[in-house]
Design a protein around this motif. Structure first.
Motif, PDB file in Angstrom:
ATOM      1  N   LEU A   1       0.900  -1.154   0.162  1.00 42.68           N
ATOM      2  CA  LEU A   1       0.133   0.113  -0.055  1.00 42.68           C
ATOM      3  C   LEU A   1       0.789   1.340   0.009  1.00 42.68           C
ATOM      4  N   PRO A   2       1.927   1.372   0.853  1.00 40.02           N
ATOM      5  CA  PRO A   2       2.608   2.792   0.839  1.00 40.02           C
ATOM      6  C   PRO A   2       3.319   3.129  -0.584  1.00 40.02           C
ATOM      7  N   ALA A   3       3.822   1.802  -1.006  1.00 41.21           N
ATOM      8  CA  ALA A   3       4.541   2.051  -2.491  1.00 41.21           C
ATOM      9  C   ALA A   3       3.583   2.495  -3.611  1.00 41.21           C
ATOM     10  N   LYS A   4       2.270   1.691  -3.437  1.00 43.26           N
ATOM     11  CA  LYS A   4       1.442   2.327  -4.611  1.00 43.26           C
ATOM     12  C   LYS A   4       0.686   3.717  -4.199  1.00 43.26           C
ATOM     13  N   LEU A   5       0.675   3.856  -2.911  1.00 40.79           N
ATOM     14  CA  LEU A   5       0.255   5.515  -2.742  1.00 40.79           C
ATOM     15  C   LEU A   5       1.286   6.550  -3.293  1.00 40.79           C
ATOM     16  N   LYS A   6       2.646   6.022  -2.932  1.00 43.94           N
ATOM     17  CA  LYS A   6       3.634   6.784  -3.111  1.00 43.94           C
ATOM     18  C   LYS A   6       3.899   7.229  -4.840  1.00 43.94           C
ATOM     19  N   ALA A   7       3.653   6.060  -5.504  1.00 43.09           N
ATOM     20  CA  ALA A   7       3.504   6.096  -6.990  1.00 43.09           C
ATOM     21  C   ALA A   7       2.463   7.010  -7.521  1.00 43.09           C
ATOM     22  N   PHE A   8       1.490   6.831  -6.861  1.00 46.70           N
ATOM     23  CA  PHE A   8       0.093   7.699  -7.223  1.00 46.70           C
ATOM     24  C   PHE A   8       0.311   9.244  -6.846  1.00 46.70           C
ATOM     25  N   ALA A   9       1.080   9.405  -5.845  1.00 44.90           N
ATOM     26  CA  ALA A   9       1.314  10.777  -5.308  1.00 44.90           C
ATOM     27  C   ALA A   9       2.083  11.316  -6.341  1.00 44.90           C
ATOM     28  N   ALA A  10       3.095  10.819  -6.954  1.00 40.72           N
ATOM     29  CA  ALA A  10       4.209  11.322  -7.668  1.00 40.72           C
ATOM     30  C   ALA A  10       4.691  12.827  -7.149  1.00 40.72           C
TER      31      ALA A  10
END
Lengths: 371, 371
Positions: B217-226
């Motif tokens: 979850l943290p990694a996918k959020l981080k990628a989405f946040a860009a």
């Protein structure tokens, strides 16, 4: 040629207290103030700087902080006031007194043209109006603006009869918040780190105080909350005091999150205390909102400058300052912010001659002088 | 005489999952509906109840929760819809269909006159308009109001192009939030507990999904946040997901704190996860605000009832319901809320005959029927 005395950033210090001589160190460099090339910028003779807890976070290396980390070997920077010596920028002339976001803790600084664009000139009404220069770094400056603007933005109108808890109430921001709340008819309970500070905070209008080092803070908050709960919390410290507030918050309580000083100097990151009752943010419908004054200066500065300096000059708002004389005193003064040995707003008067020109007489009266 | 089937609260359960047959138990009592004394109150025949995660907190005994703990030996209560059978209250008559804040999970309930004052009558426009009765407990009821009103109150106008993270996005509130945000032009990343739920949430307009049980979850959020960070977080779960959001929040990010389901069923209180990065509330100037819909119904109900039921009837907003038939099914249905085995808004249809009168046909189409 002059000798430019400086306090340099010397070593990243991610945990624990800052160490004078290690984290920072005194230094000096010869400077030809008449001929040093300005490359389109400005040379200032620095009068005073403000020392603020938030600077601690810039000494930790890159921790993703909102202002950049300090650079090793360069002067520590702070919010300050300076006088222009030479200028290659059209809007500034020698003799102008300016408010500077990022001033080296040193006697002279060369600023780029871009940096100089961010200067704010003092208007005549605010020079020699009876306030000391350092007050314009505290109650009439960033600390005062923080107290005033954060209440306007996050709470809005304070409701007479409501209750507020102020932590770090003897500090630069806390002492202003205490007075603003009290004068609006809010009942204030305030925490500070010594009995003497508690006495001071009561003299500002706090109804009740807590020496958080010797007294049972949760119990005193609970008694003050009584049946109504506490409606506002002005949070300078975070940690245990934040958790204790959440437990006694009134429904729809508002937390102005101004600082988290309890966590700035821990030995290990896992030593930072975070509240374990955030579920109450939901159930009590609390609002917990962070604030950094620079975001709201454009909106509120005019109103602030019309109201607050005058109230200070007339004694309607009081302030206590912890002023150190001389650049090198900045190292110990900064440490006092975290040991609690400071007494009110911490500032360093770098240039007594210039400060005298702009009311040093008043300065001597209002300031606690340490060295 | 009729047999009134009931689900009683049976035993306080401070930690862990609720246990059908232990925390609650099925029961029944004979009731003379024609002659039972009402003492100035109202007798209702209950049509349907909503099961909500927040009910879990009322099964823990007195934990200082904002609604009172359930009483052992009495029916569990929930938000529901009922039809008046007999009334000694002037404003209510037999045949009225009413929305009830606190309805026993049973087939008949006797309400005091004071309780009956809180009933809200369905107006004719909302009966037989194509929506099922249970939809008025979900997307057109409390869950929909929660999504709609919390966004209005805490975020205000959603800014097209901004990003939102929605947790518990396949749940009763989350599915509405996802659609409201998507339809306002907000880019949505949504978490849910299975791939199938993630597919469903994407069908509602989520740009990206995270199966929090199997993905990072943290990694996918981080990628989405860009580069922009994520501007809004609609928080139904708290804990790890809240902490992960704070790490990728945009400056001035807004957290709508609607629930903390990650903490409701822990085995030990110290197992509740609280974020360890609240310092960022200050540095990013985040607003983290709790919401309980009952506080804002008076302000927004009219606008909500004008807009949302119509949009649901026209299919402009979709909803998925997990409807159980019969009182006794409530025990397992409630458990499913926490195991994640539910599929959308959980409700119990108590009285199929009355529900049929008010659109059971539609009910059968829209609901996933479990038993």
């Amino acid at each position: 040629m002059v000798t430019n005395h400086q306090v340099l950033f010397n070593k990243e210090q991610p945990t624990g207290l800052p160490k004078p001589g290690v984290t920072t160190k005194p230094s000096s460099v010869e400077l030809d103030i008449d001929n040093v090339p300005l490359n389109g910028g400005v040379l200032t003779r620095n009068i005073a700087v403000s020392l603020d807890p938030t600077m601690r976070n810039r000494m930790k290396g890159d921790i993703g902080y909102f202002t950049p980390a300090y650079e090793v070997g360069k002067p520590v920077t702070a919010i300050g006031i300076a006088e222009v010596v030479r200028s290659e920028v059209d809007s500034l002339a020698a003799g102008d007194v300016v408010f500077v976001w990022s001033l080296g803790i040193e006697e002279y600084t060369i600023h780029s043209a871009d940096a100089a664009k961010m200067f704010r000139k003092f208007d005549a009404a605010h020079l020699n109006n009876g306030l000391s220069i350092t007050t314009y770094l505290g109650a009439a400056g960033m600390a005062g603006m923080t107290a005033y603007m954060s209440i306007k933005e996050i709470i809005g109108d304070l409701k007479p009869g409501n209750k507020m808890f102020v932590s770090g109430a003897a500090g630069a921001v806390g002492q202003l918040v205490t007075q603003i709340a009290h004068q609006a008819g809010v009942k204030v309970i305030a925490s500070a780190g010594s009995d003497e500070k508690c006495d001071f905070v009561r003299s500002l209008g706090a109804d009740e105080t807590i020496n958080y080092k010797t007294e049972d803070l949760p119990a005193k908050l609970k008694a003050f909350a009584a049946d109504t709960g506490i409606h506002y919390y002005y949070d300078n410290v975070g940690g245990d005091q934040l958790e204790a507030y959440i437990n006694v918050a009134a429904r729809y309580g508002i937390i102005v999150a101004c600082g988290y000083i309890s966590g700035y100097n821990v030995d290990k990151p896992e030593d930072v205390v975070y509240p374990k009752n955030l579920f109450n943010i939901v159930t009590k419908e609390l609002k917990y909102q962070g604030f950094i004054v620079s975001s709201f200066i454009p909106k509120w500065l005019g109103q602030f400058m019309k109201e607050i300096p005058q109230m200070l000059a007339e004694g309607k708002i009081k302030n206590r300052e912890d002023v150190t004389f001389g650049v090198y005193g900045a190292e110990d003064a900064f440490l006092r912010l975290f040991t609690g040995d400071n007494n009110g707003k911490v500032a360093v008067l770098i240039d007594t001659e210039r400060a005298e020109k702009w009311n040093l007489g008043k300065q001597k009266q209002s300031a606690k002088i340490w060295n």
